[in-house]
Design a protein around this motif. Structure first.
Motif, PDB file in Angstrom:
ATOM      1  N   VAL A  21       0.744  -1.216   0.086  1.00 14.89           N
ATOM      2  CA  VAL A  21       0.058   0.069   0.180  1.00 14.89           C
ATOM      3  C   VAL A  21       0.856   1.147  -0.117  1.00 14.89           C
ATOM      4  O   VAL A  21       0.486   2.315  -0.723  1.00 14.89           O
ATOM      5  N   PRO A  22       1.876   1.299   0.837  1.00 19.72           N
ATOM      6  CA  PRO A  22       2.798   2.584   0.794  1.00 19.72           C
ATOM      7  C   PRO A  22       3.232   2.730  -0.589  1.00 19.72           C
ATOM      8  O   PRO A  22       3.580   3.881  -1.141  1.00 19.72           O
ATOM      9  N   TYR A  23       3.625   1.596  -1.649  1.00 17.71           N
ATOM     10  CA  TYR A  23       4.171   1.809  -2.713  1.00 17.71           C
ATOM     11  C   TYR A  23       3.289   2.236  -3.517  1.00 17.71           C
ATOM     12  O   TYR A  23       3.672   3.274  -4.269  1.00 17.71           O
ATOM     13  N   LEU A  24       2.176   1.802  -3.507  1.00 20.17           N
ATOM     14  CA  LEU A  24       0.935   2.513  -4.464  1.00 20.17           C
ATOM     15  C   LEU A  24       0.737   4.076  -3.927  1.00 20.17           C
ATOM     16  O   LEU A  24       0.564   4.907  -4.851  1.00 20.17           O
ATOM     17  N   GLU A  25       0.734   4.284  -2.512  1.00 23.09           N
ATOM     18  CA  GLU A  25       0.608   5.692  -2.135  1.00 23.09           C
ATOM     19  C   GLU A  25       1.910   6.556  -2.687  1.00 23.09           C
ATOM     20  O   GLU A  25       1.521   7.734  -3.020  1.00 23.09           O
ATOM     21  N   ALA A  26       2.975   5.945  -2.702  1.00 20.96           N
ATOM     22  CA  ALA A  26       3.979   6.674  -3.014  1.00 20.96           C
ATOM     23  C   ALA A  26       3.823   7.166  -4.698  1.00 20.96           C
ATOM     24  O   ALA A  26       4.303   8.299  -5.268  1.00 20.96           O
ATOM     25  N   ILE A  27       3.450   5.993  -5.456  1.00 21.01           N
ATOM     26  CA  ILE A  27       3.514   6.283  -6.740  1.00 21.01           C
ATOM     27  C   ILE A  27       2.436   7.553  -6.946  1.00 21.01           C
ATOM     28  O   ILE A  27       2.622   8.376  -7.819  1.00 21.01           O
ATOM     29  N   LEU A  28       1.398   7.545  -6.554  1.00 20.59           N
ATOM     30  CA  LEU A  28       0.339   8.221  -6.718  1.00 20.59           C
ATOM     31  C   LEU A  28       0.686   9.722  -6.140  1.00 20.59           C
ATOM     32  O   LEU A  28       0.073  10.666  -6.615  1.00 20.59           O
ATOM     33  N   LEU A  29       1.253   9.918  -5.137  1.00 21.53           N
ATOM     34  CA  LEU A  29       1.730  11.104  -4.592  1.00 21.53           C
ATOM     35  C   LEU A  29       2.630  11.912  -5.343  1.00 21.53           C
ATOM     36  O   LEU A  29       2.273  12.785  -5.821  1.00 21.53           O
ATOM     37  N   LEU A  30       3.706  10.995  -5.959  1.00 21.26           N
ATOM     38  CA  LEU A  30       4.470  11.319  -6.960  1.00 21.26           C
ATOM     39  C   LEU A  30       3.732  12.097  -8.298  1.00 21.26           C
ATOM     40  O   LEU A  30       4.003  12.975  -8.865  1.00 21.26           O
ATOM     41  N   ARG A  31       2.640  11.144  -8.600  1.00 23.05           N
ATOM     42  CA  ARG A  31       2.133  11.463  -9.812  1.00 23.05           C
ATOM     43  C   ARG A  31       1.309  12.774  -9.880  1.00 23.05           C
ATOM     44  O   ARG A  31       1.032  13.439 -10.902  1.00 23.05           O
ATOM     45  N   ASN A  32       0.977  13.102  -8.531  1.00 24.22           N
ATOM     46  CA  ASN A  32      -0.088  14.300  -8.375  1.00 24.22           C
ATOM     47  C   ASN A  32       0.796  15.436  -8.302  1.00 24.22           C
ATOM     48  O   ASN A  32      -0.020  16.545  -8.100  1.00 24.22           O
ATOM     49  N   ALA A  33       2.153  15.398  -8.297  1.00 27.81           N
ATOM     50  CA  ALA A  33       2.818  16.488  -8.438  1.00 27.81           C
ATOM     51  C   ALA A  33       4.050  16.326  -9.056  1.00 27.81           C
ATOM     52  O   ALA A  33       5.064  16.134  -8.700  1.00 27.81           O
ATOM     53  N   PRO A  34       3.915  16.237 -10.334  1.00 31.54           N
ATOM     54  CA  PRO A  34       4.979  15.793 -11.476  1.00 31.54           C
ATOM     55  C   PRO A  34       5.766  16.637 -11.441  1.00 31.54           C
ATOM     56  O   PRO A  34       7.021  16.266 -11.871  1.00 31.54           O
ATOM     57  N   VAL A  43       8.520  12.515   1.328  1.00 32.09           N
ATOM     58  CA  VAL A  43       7.744  11.531   1.107  1.00 32.09           C
ATOM     59  C   VAL A  43       7.325  10.904   2.495  1.00 32.09           C
ATOM     60  O   VAL A  43       6.026  10.375   2.825  1.00 32.09           O
ATOM     61  N   ALA A  44       8.199  10.729   3.402  1.00 26.82           N
ATOM     62  CA  ALA A  44       7.973   9.892   4.826  1.00 26.82           C
ATOM     63  C   ALA A  44       7.112  10.986   5.466  1.00 26.82           C
ATOM     64  O   ALA A  44       6.087  10.364   6.074  1.00 26.82           O
ATOM     65  N   GLN A  45       6.888  12.414   5.616  1.00 25.08           N
ATOM     66  CA  GLN A  45       5.973  13.243   6.027  1.00 25.08           C
ATOM     67  C   GLN A  45       4.531  12.852   5.491  1.00 25.08           C
ATOM     68  O   GLN A  45       3.643  12.861   6.161  1.00 25.08           O
ATOM     69  N   ARG A  46       4.587  12.707   4.180  1.00 28.33           N
ATOM     70  CA  ARG A  46       3.301  12.708   3.368  1.00 28.33           C
ATOM     71  C   ARG A  46       2.626  11.416   3.650  1.00 28.33           C
ATOM     72  O   ARG A  46       1.193  11.285   3.622  1.00 28.33           O
ATOM     73  N   LEU A  47       3.512  10.192   3.674  1.00 34.19           N
ATOM     74  CA  LEU A  47       2.952   8.857   3.837  1.00 34.19           C
ATOM     75  C   LEU A  47       2.906   8.274   5.223  1.00 34.19           C
ATOM     76  O   LEU A  47       2.416   7.207   5.198  1.00 34.19           O
ATOM     77  N   TYR A  48       3.487   8.971   6.158  1.00 35.23           N
ATOM     78  CA  TYR A  48       3.436   8.664   7.503  1.00 35.23           C
ATOM     79  C   TYR A  48       4.135   7.176   7.426  1.00 35.23           C
ATOM     80  O   TYR A  48       3.874   6.343   8.238  1.00 35.23           O
ATOM     81  N   VAL A  49       5.412   7.473   7.102  1.00 33.25           N
ATOM     82  CA  VAL A  49       6.332   6.152   7.325  1.00 33.25           C
ATOM     83  C   VAL A  49       7.655   6.737   7.628  1.00 33.25           C
ATOM     84  O   VAL A  49       8.031   8.034   7.574  1.00 33.25           O
ATOM     85  N   SER A  50       8.667   5.830   8.078  1.00 33.68           N
ATOM     86  CA  SER A  50       9.797   6.385   8.425  1.00 33.68           C
ATOM     87  C   SER A  50      10.551   6.845   7.087  1.00 33.68           C
ATOM     88  O   SER A  50      10.308   6.481   6.201  1.00 33.68           O
ATOM     89  N   GLU A  51      11.557   7.533   7.531  1.00 33.15           N
ATOM     90  CA  GLU A  51      12.452   8.193   6.473  1.00 33.15           C
ATOM     91  C   GLU A  51      13.021   6.940   5.792  1.00 33.15           C
ATOM     92  O   GLU A  51      13.571   6.874   4.545  1.00 33.15           O
ATOM     93  N   LYS A  52      13.585   6.138   6.503  1.00 34.66           N
ATOM     94  CA  LYS A  52      14.193   4.794   5.827  1.00 34.66           C
ATOM     95  C   LYS A  52      13.333   3.886   4.931  1.00 34.66           C
ATOM     96  O   LYS A  52      13.864   3.684   3.728  1.00 34.66           O
ATOM     97  N   ALA A  53      12.048   3.890   5.398  1.00 37.48           N
ATOM     98  CA  ALA A  53      11.060   3.169   4.376  1.00 37.48           C
ATOM     99  C   ALA A  53      10.863   4.155   3.163  1.00 37.48           C
ATOM    100  O   ALA A  53      10.553   3.627   2.170  1.00 37.48           O
ATOM    101  N   ALA A  54      10.691   5.334   3.330  1.00 36.10           N
ATOM    102  CA  ALA A  54      10.410   6.312   2.480  1.00 36.10           C
ATOM    103  C   ALA A  54      11.674   6.301   1.283  1.00 36.10           C
ATOM    104  O   ALA A  54      11.383   6.339   0.047  1.00 36.10           O
TER     105      ALA A  54
END
Length: 96
Positions: A21-34, A43-54
Motif C-alpha cells: 500500500v505505501p508503494y502505491l501511495e508513493a506512486i500516486l503522491l508523486l504522480r499528483n505533483a509531477p 515522502v515520509a511526512q506525507r505517507l506517515y512512514v519512516s524516512e528509511k522506509a520512504a
C-alpha cells in the motif's frame, strides 16, 4: 451511484507490480505533483512512514521505472515513468 469495477488490465498490474500500500501511495503522491522533486523526508511526512522506509520506496520506484533521480545529497526523485504505456497504466490505476 454505482462504481465501475477496476479494469482487468489495471487489476493485473496492481497484483504483479504494486508490492504494498505505501508503494502505491508513493506512486500516486508523486504522480499528483509531477513537477516537484521529492526527497525521502518529504515522502515520509506525507505517507506517515519512516524516512528509511520512504528512501527504500523511492529507490524501488526508481528501479521499477516509475520515477527518476533529479538531484543528489539528498537524493531527489521526480515522477517520470519510463514509457508511455507505464504512464497510461498509472493514470488508469489512479482513476480506478
Amino acid at each position: 451511484m454505482t462504481r465501475e469495477p477496476v479494469p482487468e488490465e489495471v487489476r493485473r498490474r496492481i497484483l504483479t507490480s504494486i508490492t504494498s500500500v505505501p508503494y502505491l501511495e508513493a506512486i500516486l503522491l508523486l504522480r499528483n505533483a509531477p513537477d516537484r522533486s521529492w526527497d525521502r523526508t518529504g515522502v515520509a511526512q506525507r505517507l506517515y512512514v519512516s524516512e528509511k522506509a520512504a528512501g527504500e520506496l523511492l529507490s524501488d520506484l526508481c528501479a521499477a521505472g516509475f520515477v527518476v533521480v533529479t538531484g543528489s545529497e539528498p537524493s531527489l526523485y521526480r515522477y517520470h515513468p519510463r514509457s508511455d504505456e507505464l504512464r497510461e497504466m498509472i493514470d488508469r490505476l489512479a482513476e480506478a
